[in-house]
Design an enzyme around this catalytic site. Structure first.
Site, PDB file in Angstrom:
ATOM      1  N   ARG A 106       0.880  -1.180   0.000  1.00 17.38           N
ATOM      2  CA  ARG A 106       0.000   0.000   0.000  1.00 17.38           C
ATOM      3  C   ARG A 106       0.910   1.220   0.000  1.00 17.38           C
ATOM      4  O   ARG A 106       1.723   1.406   0.911  1.00 17.38           O
ATOM      5  CB  ARG A 106      -0.919  -0.009   1.220  1.00 17.38           C
ATOM      6  CG  ARG A 106      -1.713   1.273   1.377  1.00 17.38           C
ATOM      7  CD  ARG A 106      -2.845   1.145   2.373  1.00 17.38           C
ATOM      8  NE  ARG A 106      -3.940   0.362   1.834  1.00 17.38           N
ATOM      9  CZ  ARG A 106      -5.178   0.375   2.309  1.00 17.38           C
ATOM     10  NH1 ARG A 106      -5.497   1.145   3.333  1.00 17.38           N
ATOM     11  NH2 ARG A 106      -6.127  -0.361   1.757  1.00 17.38           N
ATOM     12  N   HIS A 133      -7.201   0.741  -6.676  1.00 15.65           N
ATOM     13  CA  HIS A 133      -7.440  -0.144  -5.526  1.00 15.65           C
ATOM     14  C   HIS A 133      -8.053  -1.447  -6.073  1.00 15.65           C
ATOM     15  O   HIS A 133      -9.236  -1.739  -5.848  1.00 15.65           O
ATOM     16  CB  HIS A 133      -8.388   0.539  -4.532  1.00 15.65           C
ATOM     17  CG  HIS A 133      -8.362  -0.054  -3.160  1.00 15.65           C
ATOM     18  ND1 HIS A 133      -7.595  -1.153  -2.817  1.00 15.65           N
ATOM     19  CD2 HIS A 133      -9.033   0.290  -2.021  1.00 15.65           C
ATOM     20  CE1 HIS A 133      -7.783  -1.439  -1.547  1.00 15.65           C
ATOM     21  NE2 HIS A 133      -8.646  -0.586  -1.041  1.00 15.65           N
ATOM     22  N   GLN A 136      -9.996  -4.043  -3.850  1.00 14.33           N
ATOM     23  CA  GLN A 136     -11.316  -3.569  -3.456  1.00 14.33           C
ATOM     24  C   GLN A 136     -12.331  -3.870  -4.567  1.00 14.33           C
ATOM     25  O   GLN A 136     -13.438  -4.350  -4.298  1.00 14.33           O
ATOM     26  CB  GLN A 136     -11.272  -2.060  -3.180  1.00 14.33           C
ATOM     27  CG  GLN A 136     -12.587  -1.477  -2.743  1.00 14.33           C
ATOM     28  CD  GLN A 136     -13.058  -2.015  -1.404  1.00 14.33           C
ATOM     29  OE1 GLN A 136     -12.339  -1.945  -0.434  1.00 14.33           O
ATOM     30  NE2 GLN A 136     -14.255  -2.563  -1.349  1.00 14.33           N
ATOM     31  N   ASP A 227     -17.553   6.501  -1.605  1.00 14.58           N
ATOM     32  CA  ASP A 227     -16.310   6.448  -0.829  1.00 14.58           C
ATOM     33  C   ASP A 227     -16.161   7.813  -0.146  1.00 14.58           C
ATOM     34  O   ASP A 227     -16.882   8.769  -0.482  1.00 14.58           O
ATOM     35  CB  ASP A 227     -15.127   6.168  -1.779  1.00 14.58           C
ATOM     36  CG  ASP A 227     -13.810   5.965  -1.045  1.00 14.58           C
ATOM     37  OD1 ASP A 227     -13.814   5.770   0.195  1.00 14.58           O
ATOM     38  OD2 ASP A 227     -12.752   6.007  -1.713  1.00 14.58           O
ATOM     39  N   CYS A 267     -16.782   1.154   0.360  1.00 16.86           N
ATOM     40  CA  CYS A 267     -15.551   0.380   0.567  1.00 16.86           C
ATOM     41  C   CYS A 267     -15.063   0.439   2.010  1.00 16.86           C
ATOM     42  O   CYS A 267     -14.270  -0.401   2.425  1.00 16.86           O
ATOM     43  CB  CYS A 267     -14.468   0.842  -0.394  1.00 16.86           C
ATOM     44  SG  CYS A 267     -14.151   2.608  -0.311  1.00 16.86           S
ATOM     45  N   ARG A 295     -13.622  -9.013   0.735  1.00 17.06           N
ATOM     46  CA  ARG A 295     -12.195  -8.708   0.589  1.00 17.06           C
ATOM     47  C   ARG A 295     -11.369  -9.965   0.896  1.00 17.06           C
ATOM     48  O   ARG A 295     -10.381 -10.253   0.232  1.00 17.06           O
ATOM     49  CB  ARG A 295     -11.782  -7.573   1.552  1.00 17.06           C
ATOM     50  CG  ARG A 295     -12.463  -6.226   1.315  1.00 17.06           C
ATOM     51  CD  ARG A 295     -12.069  -5.617  -0.017  1.00 17.06           C
ATOM     52  NE  ARG A 295     -10.635  -5.535  -0.168  1.00 17.06           N
ATOM     53  CZ  ARG A 295      -9.860  -4.543   0.317  1.00 17.06           C
ATOM     54  NH1 ARG A 295     -10.418  -3.539   0.965  1.00 17.06           N
ATOM     55  NH2 ARG A 295      -8.558  -4.536   0.130  1.00 17.06           N
TER      56      ARG A 295
END
Ligand code: CP
Length: 310
Positions: A106, A133, A136, A227, A267, A295
């Site tokens: 990340r 991402h 996700q 988001d 998310c 996930r």
């Protein structure tokens, strides 16, 4: 199932541009099978986690996935490695590539992931960058498919900032044959190149569109998604963004204009009362907790596809 277990053998996933539509469908199928308990592959390998930003879901779901595969995880938090001291990422990559089998990273700059992949010689998974991402989006599309099956007439509407989550969602929906509408304030549009890439993947089969009109965007949609209005590292912009993004809040008013069976996605982490109301999060249409659970299943499928089963 056997063929699925090594479908992405040795490959990196820096964005959903790294896999084909067929591979994406196979990955979703494997994730569903693993979630249902069909097969319990072992993957006795070592995953390194190098996270330059905070994470709950991605960090824990990768860790649990690897444990369930009987593999090991090493948390390479920059604060406990020489990364925080300023050791060049390329040097770190060349060393870690000789210790661990795969990395989930990340970071801010997508270029960091490319450099790590090129110098480490091991597969690298993007666990969130400023641009994408992808993990996700795997869980997001899996959740839509769980709710509606393999229908070809689905539309997902994303409301908010045209950010990394929106980018991967556009690519994921295009790969999965789901129409996607992105509704953003002026000046917050998704990256033009990513939009064109998603449209190229969608071809004539589905549509990938961007609008500034949230009401038109949600009309008849089967999934509404949002988001945070200010991503990690942008917290100081939150106050000035609030009035700009308010018309894009995912709330019952917009939900009433969507399909009667429409689901609500986020998310996470969420700011209730900002980009989404408490009612939308906790209401009967919310699939947010299934989405978070997915996930785990999506990343477990990804790990075993890349590493192969032992
Ligand atoms: N959605 C997501 O990536 O959550 P985390 O930041 O907690 O990993």
């Amino acid at each position: 199932m056997d063929g699925l277990l090594s479908a992405l053998k040795g490959r990196s996933l820096l964005s959903l541009l790294d896999i084909s539509a067929e591979e994406f469908q196979a990955l979703l199928g494997l994730a569903s099978m693993l979630k249902a308990g069909t097969g319990s592959p072992r993957c006795i390998k070592v995953l390194g986690l190098l996270f330059q930003k905070a994470s709950t879901r991605t960090r824990v779901s990768f860790t649990v996935a690897m444990y369930q595969l009987e593999g090991q995880v090493i948390d390479l938090n920059p604060n406990v490695t020489q990364v925080s001291r300023g050791e060049p990422l390329g040097d770190t990559a060349r060393v870690l590539g000789r210790y661990v089998d795969i990395m989930a990273i990340r970071t801010f700059d997508q270029g960091d992931l490319e450099q790590f992949r090129d110098l480490s010689g091991i597969p690298v998974i993007n666990a969130l960058s400023d641009l994408y991402h992808p993990c996700q989006a795997i869980a997001d599309v899996l959740t839509v498919r769980e709710s509606f099956g393999d229908r070809s007439d689905l539309t997902l509407t994303y409301l908010g900032d045209g950010n990394n989550v929106a980018h991967s969602l556009m690519l994921g929906c295009a790969l999965a044959g789901i129409n996607v509408r992105v509704a953003v304030p002026e000046g917050y549009e998704p990256d033009k190149t990513v939009l064109e890439q998603a449209q190229a993947i969608a071809g004539d089969a589905t549509e990938v569109t961007v609008t500034h009109d949230p009401v038109a965007a949600v009309s008849g949609a089967h999934a509404l998604y949002t988001d945070v209005w200010a991503s990690m590292g942008q917290e100081d912009l939150a106050d000035e963004r609030e009035p700009i993004f308010q018309p894009y809040q995912l709330n019952d008013e917009l939900l009433a204009k969507a399909d009667a069976e429409a689901i609500v996605l986020h998310c996470l982490p969420a700011y209730r009362g900002k980009e989404i109301t408490n009612e939308a999060m906790e209401g009967g249409r919310s699939r947010i907790w299934d989405q978070a659970e997915n996930r785990l299943h999506g990343q477990k499928a990804l790990l075993v596809s890349i590493l192969g089963a032992d």
